[in-house]
Design a protein around this motif. Structure first.
Motif, PDB file in Angstrom:
ATOM      1  N   LYS A 101       0.852  -1.177   0.000  1.00  0.00           N
ATOM      2  CA  LYS A 101       0.000   0.000   0.000  1.00  0.00           C
ATOM      3  C   LYS A 101       0.892   1.232   0.000  1.00  0.00           C
ATOM      4  O   LYS A 101       1.901   1.221   0.691  1.00  0.00           O
ATOM      5  CB  LYS A 101      -0.921   0.000   1.231  1.00  0.00           C
ATOM      6  CG  LYS A 101      -1.910  -1.141   1.261  1.00  0.00           C
ATOM      7  CD  LYS A 101      -2.778  -1.154   2.511  1.00  0.00           C
ATOM      8  CE  LYS A 101      -1.986  -1.600   3.721  1.00  0.00           C
ATOM      9  NZ  LYS A 101      -2.771  -1.676   4.965  1.00  0.00           N
ATOM     10  N   PRO A 102       0.640   2.252  -0.809  1.00  0.00           N
ATOM     11  CA  PRO A 102      -0.635   2.687  -1.369  1.00  0.00           C
ATOM     12  C   PRO A 102      -1.033   2.055  -2.698  1.00  0.00           C
ATOM     13  O   PRO A 102      -2.097   2.374  -3.225  1.00  0.00           O
ATOM     14  CB  PRO A 102      -0.430   4.189  -1.545  1.00  0.00           C
ATOM     15  CG  PRO A 102       1.017   4.320  -1.875  1.00  0.00           C
ATOM     16  CD  PRO A 102       1.695   3.261  -1.032  1.00  0.00           C
ATOM     17  N   ARG A 129      -1.827   5.982   2.933  1.00  0.00           N
ATOM     18  CA  ARG A 129      -1.571   4.894   1.988  1.00  0.00           C
ATOM     19  C   ARG A 129      -2.680   3.834   2.023  1.00  0.00           C
ATOM     20  O   ARG A 129      -2.986   3.240   0.996  1.00  0.00           O
ATOM     21  CB  ARG A 129      -0.191   4.295   2.199  1.00  0.00           C
ATOM     22  CG  ARG A 129      -0.011   3.554   3.492  1.00  0.00           C
ATOM     23  CD  ARG A 129       1.382   2.937   3.589  1.00  0.00           C
ATOM     24  NE  ARG A 129       1.593   2.474   4.934  1.00  0.00           N
ATOM     25  CZ  ARG A 129       2.526   2.936   5.740  1.00  0.00           C
ATOM     26  NH1 ARG A 129       3.364   3.850   5.343  1.00  0.00           N
ATOM     27  NH2 ARG A 129       2.640   2.454   6.957  1.00  0.00           N
ATOM     28  N   ASP A 130      -3.293   3.601   3.186  1.00  0.00           N
ATOM     29  CA  ASP A 130      -4.420   2.670   3.261  1.00  0.00           C
ATOM     30  C   ASP A 130      -5.569   3.185   2.393  1.00  0.00           C
ATOM     31  O   ASP A 130      -6.167   2.442   1.619  1.00  0.00           O
ATOM     32  CB  ASP A 130      -4.932   2.535   4.702  1.00  0.00           C
ATOM     33  CG  ASP A 130      -3.902   1.956   5.660  1.00  0.00           C
ATOM     34  OD1 ASP A 130      -3.121   1.076   5.252  1.00  0.00           O
ATOM     35  OD2 ASP A 130      -3.891   2.399   6.825  1.00  0.00           O
ATOM     36  N   GLN A 132      -5.497   5.418  -0.014  1.00  0.00           N
ATOM     37  CA  GLN A 132      -5.147   5.488  -1.429  1.00  0.00           C
ATOM     38  C   GLN A 132      -5.263   4.121  -2.107  1.00  0.00           C
ATOM     39  O   GLN A 132      -5.663   4.037  -3.265  1.00  0.00           O
ATOM     40  CB  GLN A 132      -3.727   6.038  -1.599  1.00  0.00           C
ATOM     41  CG  GLN A 132      -3.612   7.495  -1.231  1.00  0.00           C
ATOM     42  CD  GLN A 132      -2.171   7.964  -1.151  1.00  0.00           C
ATOM     43  OE1 GLN A 132      -1.262   7.201  -0.805  1.00  0.00           O
ATOM     44  NE2 GLN A 132      -1.951   9.238  -1.457  1.00  0.00           N
TER      45      GLN A 132
END
Length: 181
Positions: A101-102, A129-130, A132
Motif C-alpha cells: 500500500k498505497p 496509503r491505506d 489510497q
C-alpha cells in the motif's frame, strides 16, 4: 457478500514507531476486537491487509509474524469475531512491488480471492496509503483516528468520499448501519 478490509497496526492493534516485532508487542486497541465481532456477527467477512516491511528489513521473521497473527485470530475469536484472511506485503518501501500500500495490489488480490468487485470494498485504515490503496480501485476509504489517524487527518488531502470515525468500533457500526438502509 459483505466484505471489509482492515489495516492492522493502528487500527486493530497499537502501532509502534519501532515496528510491532513479536506477539508480546502486539496489543489490541480498545474495542477493536469487539468491532471485529460486531462485523462478523452482522454477516461481514473481515480481511486484514497490512504492510509488514519489518520482514524485509530483517526486524522479525515469518515465525514472529505468524505468532502475531495467531494471537490476533485467537483474541478476535474469543471476542466472538472472525478474521477470514490476512494478506501482507513483506517488502521494504523501495522494493517496487505491486502489493505494498498505497498501491492496490492487496485490495485486488482480496477482491479476486473472495469473488467480489474491488469497487464494492471498504477499507478501514489509519494512514493515507491505506486510503489510497482502496480509492485507486474505486472502493470506500474509511479513516480511523487511532494509530496515525489523527496525524493523517491533520495533513489533509484525503481521497474523495473518505469517511472519518474515531475508532474501528464506530466505523463498524457505520458499515453495519449502511446495510439497514
Amino acid at each position: 457478500m459483505k466484505l471489509v478490509i482492515l489495516d492492522r497496526d493502528g487500527v486493530i492493534n497499537q502501532d509502534r514507531d519501532d515496528f510491532v516485532k513479536n506477539s508480546l508487542e502486539w496489543v489490541a486497541l480498545p474495542r477493536s476486537l469487539e468491532a471485529i465481532a460486531l462485523l462478523s456477527q452482522a454477516g461481514w467477512h473481515v480481511v486484514v491487509a497490512t504492510n509488514q516491511s519489518g520482514l524485509g528489513r530483517g526486524l522479525f521473521d515469518m515465525h514472529a509474524l505468524n505468532a502475531m497473527h495467531e494471537k490476533m485470530h485467537r483474541l478476535a475469536h474469543k471476542a466472538g469475531g472472525r478474521i477470514d484472511a490476512v494478506f501482507f506485503c513483506p517488502h521494504k518501501p523501495d522494493s517496487q512491488c505491486a502489493c505494498r500500500k498505497p498501491l492496490p495490489g492487496m485490495v485486488l488480490d482480496i477482491a479476486e480471492r473472495f469473488g467480489v468487485r474491488p469497487e464494492s470494498l471498504p477499507l478501514i485504515g489509519d494512514s493515507l496509503r491505506d486510503l489510497q490503496a482502496v480509492a485507486a480501485v474505486g472502493g470506500q476509504p474509511i479513516l480511523v483516528r487511532t494509530g496515525k489517524g489523527d496525524a493523517t487527518l491533520a495533513k489533509g488531502d484525503l481521497p474523495p468520499r473518505t469517511q472519518v470515525f474515531d475508532d474501528l468500533f464506530i466505523a463498524a457500526e457505520y458499515l453495519i448501519g449502511q446495510g439497514d438502509d
